[in-house]
Design a protein around this motif. Structure first.
Motif, mmCIF file in Angstrom:
data_model
loop_
_atom_site.group_PDB
_atom_site.id
_atom_site.type_symbol
_atom_site.label_atom_id
_atom_site.label_comp_id
_atom_site.label_asym_id
_atom_site.label_seq_id
_atom_site.Cartn_x
_atom_site.Cartn_y
_atom_site.Cartn_z
ATOM 1 N N ARG A 24 33.112 54.136 40.305
ATOM 2 C CA ARG A 24 33.837 52.998 39.745
ATOM 3 C C ARG A 24 33.448 52.784 38.284
ATOM 4 N NH1 ARG A 24 32.844 51.350 45.021
ATOM 5 N NH2 ARG A 24 34.707 50.715 46.148
ATOM 6 N N ASP A 25 34.385 52.218 37.552
ATOM 7 C CA ASP A 25 34.077 51.740 36.217
ATOM 8 C C ASP A 25 33.539 50.316 36.335
ATOM 9 O OD1 ASP A 25 35.016 54.072 34.982
ATOM 10 O OD2 ASP A 25 37.080 53.320 34.965
ATOM 11 N N PHE A 26 32.507 50.023 35.572
ATOM 12 C CA PHE A 26 31.930 48.685 35.599
ATOM 13 C C PHE A 26 32.272 47.933 34.313
ATOM 14 C CE2 PHE A 26 29.045 51.106 38.425
ATOM 15 C CZ PHE A 26 29.225 50.369 39.573
ATOM 16 N N PRO A 27 32.477 46.619 34.398
ATOM 17 C CA PRO A 27 32.381 45.814 35.618
ATOM 18 C C PRO A 27 33.523 46.113 36.597
ATOM 19 C CG PRO A 27 33.269 44.485 33.840
ATOM 20 C CD PRO A 27 32.859 45.797 33.229
ATOM 21 N N PRO A 84 40.661 34.788 30.300
ATOM 22 C CA PRO A 84 40.618 34.609 31.752
ATOM 23 C C PRO A 84 39.253 34.978 32.317
ATOM 24 C CG PRO A 84 42.556 35.863 31.081
ATOM 25 C CD PRO A 84 41.679 35.762 29.883
ATOM 26 N N LYS A 85 38.943 34.412 33.464
ATOM 27 C CA LYS A 85 37.669 34.701 34.113
ATOM 28 C C LYS A 85 37.892 35.509 35.397
ATOM 29 C CE LYS A 85 35.019 30.828 32.296
ATOM 30 N NZ LYS A 85 34.206 31.737 31.459
ATOM 31 N N ALA A 86 36.872 36.306 35.742
ATOM 32 C CA ALA A 86 36.901 37.092 36.964
ATOM 33 C C ALA A 86 35.485 37.222 37.492
ATOM 34 C CB ALA A 86 37.503 38.474 36.718
ATOM 35 N N TYR A 87 35.361 37.286 38.802
ATOM 36 C CA TYR A 87 34.058 37.497 39.427
ATOM 37 C C TYR A 87 33.931 38.975 39.739
ATOM 38 C CZ TYR A 87 29.847 36.190 41.974
ATOM 39 O OH TYR A 87 28.542 36.045 42.360
ATOM 40 N N VAL A 88 32.876 39.613 39.237
ATOM 41 C CA VAL A 88 32.753 41.074 39.258
ATOM 42 C C VAL A 88 31.342 41.473 39.689
ATOM 43 C CG1 VAL A 88 34.417 41.251 37.352
ATOM 44 C CG2 VAL A 88 31.954 41.233 36.860
ATOM 45 N N PHE A 89 31.155 42.785 39.888
ATOM 46 C CA PHE A 89 29.799 43.312 39.980
ATOM 47 C C PHE A 89 29.620 44.343 38.874
ATOM 48 C CE2 PHE A 89 32.432 45.559 43.046
ATOM 49 C CZ PHE A 89 32.017 46.893 43.065
ATOM 50 N N THR A 90 28.464 44.273 38.232
ATOM 51 C CA THR A 90 28.219 45.049 37.022
ATOM 52 C C THR A 90 27.510 46.371 37.293
ATOM 53 O OG1 THR A 90 26.147 43.846 36.681
ATOM 54 C CG2 THR A 90 28.125 42.977 35.606
ATOM 55 N N ARG A 91 27.065 46.567 38.532
ATOM 56 C CA ARG A 91 26.423 47.811 38.963
ATOM 57 C C ARG A 91 26.339 47.761 40.481
ATOM 58 N NH1 ARG A 91 22.755 44.137 37.421
ATOM 59 N NH2 ARG A 91 20.899 43.782 38.721
ATOM 60 N N TYR A 92 25.957 48.844 41.107
ATOM 61 C CA TYR A 92 25.725 48.832 42.541
ATOM 62 C C TYR A 92 24.396 48.119 42.833
ATOM 63 C CZ TYR A 92 29.399 52.361 42.786
ATOM 64 O OH TYR A 92 30.584 53.032 42.673
ATOM 65 N N GLY A 93 24.390 47.366 43.919
ATOM 66 C CA GLY A 93 23.163 46.665 44.272
ATOM 67 C C GLY A 93 23.442 45.453 45.133
ATOM 68 N N GLY A 94 22.570 44.454 45.012
ATOM 69 C CA GLY A 94 22.686 43.233 45.787
ATOM 70 C C GLY A 94 23.377 42.133 45.014
ATOM 71 N N GLY A 101 49.805 39.638 48.216
ATOM 72 C CA GLY A 101 49.686 41.076 48.426
ATOM 73 C C GLY A 101 48.319 41.599 48.052
ATOM 74 N N ARG A 102 48.247 42.931 47.892
ATOM 75 C CA ARG A 102 47.001 43.622 47.573
ATOM 76 C C ARG A 102 46.957 43.934 46.081
ATOM 77 N NH1 ARG A 102 44.311 46.123 51.982
ATOM 78 N NH2 ARG A 102 43.398 47.585 50.487
ATOM 79 N N PRO A 103 45.961 43.466 45.369
ATOM 80 C CA PRO A 103 45.910 43.699 43.920
ATOM 81 C C PRO A 103 45.532 45.133 43.573
ATOM 82 C CG PRO A 103 43.936 42.547 44.634
ATOM 83 C CD PRO A 103 44.845 42.625 45.836
ATOM 84 N N VAL A 104 46.128 45.619 42.494
ATOM 85 C CA VAL A 104 45.731 46.897 41.912
ATOM 86 C C VAL A 104 44.481 46.687 41.064
ATOM 87 C CG1 VAL A 104 46.434 48.768 40.360
ATOM 88 C CG2 VAL A 104 48.111 47.711 41.894
ATOM 89 N N VAL A 105 44.490 45.615 40.291
ATOM 90 C CA VAL A 105 43.350 45.233 39.463
ATOM 91 C C VAL A 105 43.107 43.744 39.666
ATOM 92 C CG1 VAL A 105 42.419 45.042 37.132
ATOM 93 C CG2 VAL A 105 43.825 47.013 37.741
ATOM 94 N N SER A 106 41.849 43.401 39.875
ATOM 95 C CA SER A 106 41.379 42.021 40.029
ATOM 96 C C SER A 106 41.663 41.492 41.424
ATOM 97 C CB SER A 106 41.990 41.084 38.988
ATOM 98 O OG SER A 106 41.716 41.537 37.688
ATOM 99 N N GLY A 107 40.949 40.463 41.765
ATOM 100 C CA GLY A 107 41.100 39.817 43.053
ATOM 101 C C GLY A 107 40.515 38.426 42.945
ATOM 102 N N TYR A 108 39.173 38.358 42.805
ATOM 103 C CA TYR A 108 38.530 37.085 42.546
ATOM 104 C C TYR A 108 38.686 36.822 41.041
ATOM 105 C CZ TYR A 108 35.682 38.130 46.801
ATOM 106 O OH TYR A 108 35.233 38.456 48.064
ATOM 107 N N SER A 109 39.843 36.396 40.647
ATOM 108 C CA SER A 109 40.123 36.310 39.212
ATOM 109 C C SER A 109 41.277 35.347 38.959
ATOM 110 C CB SER A 109 40.491 37.694 38.669
ATOM 111 O OG SER A 109 41.589 38.226 39.393
ATOM 112 N N GLU A 110 41.467 35.017 37.696
ATOM 113 C CA GLU A 110 42.565 34.118 37.345
ATOM 114 C C GLU A 110 43.897 34.853 37.258
ATOM 115 O OE1 GLU A 110 40.306 30.547 34.965
ATOM 116 O OE2 GLU A 110 40.968 32.283 33.796
ATOM 117 N N TYR A 111 43.844 36.150 36.969
ATOM 118 C CA TYR A 111 45.069 36.958 36.923
ATOM 119 C C TYR A 111 44.824 38.281 37.640
ATOM 120 C CZ TYR A 111 46.836 33.765 33.367
ATOM 121 O OH TYR A 111 47.268 32.642 32.705
#
Length: 304
Positions: A60-63, A2-12, A92-102
């Protein structure tokens, strides 16, 4: 995978990436949902910069996953879950993932999606619409009173204007010139934002729902004689409390989700989904919100 859109560190934006992830497994009291749509909110990009919601702590844990509101179809059920079955349409509100396939969702933060409610519209409700609903209820103004909403052209603002109107309130919406038509189409009186905006407010104001914070919140407070009628979702509690107001008290429950969905089904609330993007273009969706160009709600649609 599955794919998910994440951020890998703090930043832009350079910290964002579309990556392969393991398919999550639901724990006790959780369901796994195949995501059909995810709402995009300002808090998403703010979290990428290191922002914490009031009360949050720790690193947070990354990603780290983007997204805090989704709709989709139940794929798997965890131990102890009752009232939901595989194949049910929910939001509803996800516990894990949001911009993702699951996504994993806790059963106390999801509701069944009515058949008359689209997946895209349902994905706008858990954060934006419920925040608007909670704020208008918290103000508890009588019918025919006037409520001023700052940031009235954004996702929460659009919902707040409509929910206030459905409760019989007169609404003054502060927004940029590009969003005048939108505010007025929802039944609000538009006031152009920018320097001197308080002087452009017609008549008196009985309550303020601030969605911007900063100087706008400070200026809005001057319009009230009763500062207990000042609430914000745009500033920390300590800032608004110094002005005599309060932070919006969020009610995170399945019942509240169902109540907001009913407003949509009954025609009292149009989520105003103005743009949709596929998951592969999640970065563009986020930029639209981050750069302040969004009219209404932006939604990421996911096809599995």
């Amino acid at each position: 995978m599955p794919k998910a859109y994440v951020f890998t560190r703090y930043g832009g934006p350079e910290a964002e990436a579309l990556v392969d992830v393991d398919r999550p497994s639901p724990g006790p009291g959780q369901v796994l949902v195949a995501v059909r749509a995810a709402g995009v909110n300002p808090v998403d990009w703010k979290q990428r910069t290191g922002y914490r919601r009031p009360g949050e702590s720790g690193e947070r844990d990354f990603p780290a996953y983007f997204g805090s509101e989704v709709s989709g179809v139940v794929e798997e059920i965890g131990e102890g879950v009752e009232g939901f079955s595989v194949g049910d349409a929910v939001f509803g509100r996800p516990v894990v993932s949001g911009y993702s396939e699951y996504a994993l969702l806790s059963v106390d933060l999801i509701a069944s999606k009515p058949a008359a409610l689209s997946f895209a519209d349902a994905a706008t409700l858990p954060v934006a619409a419920v925040t608007a609903y909670d704020g208008i209820r918290q103000l508890d103004l009588p019918a025919d009173a006037t409520v001023l909403v700052t940031g009235a052209g954004g996702g929460v603002g659009v919902a707040a204007v409509q929910i206030a109107r459905a409760r019989g309130l007169r609404v003054v919406g502060v927004a940029g010139a590009a969003k005048q038509d939108l505010v007025e189409s929802l039944g609000g009186v538009h006031v152009l934002s920018g320097p001197g905006w308080t002087e452009r407010v017609p008549g008196g104001v009985d309550g303020v729902y601030d969605l911007v914070g900063g100087d706008v919140l400070q200026e809005a407070a001057t319009l009230l004689t009763d500062r207990t009628r000042l609430i914000t979702a745009g500033a920390p509690p300590e800032v608004v409390e110094k002005l005599g107001g309060a932070r919006v008290a969020r009610v995170r429950s399945s019942d509240r989700l169902a109540a907001v969905a009913e407003l949509v089904v009954n025609g009292d609330l149009d989520p105003q989904v103005t743009q949709t993007f596929p998951l592969a273009r999640a970065g563009e969706a986020l930029r639209t919100v981050e750069e302040g160009h969004a009219r209404g709600k932006i939604v990421i649609e996911v096809a599995i």
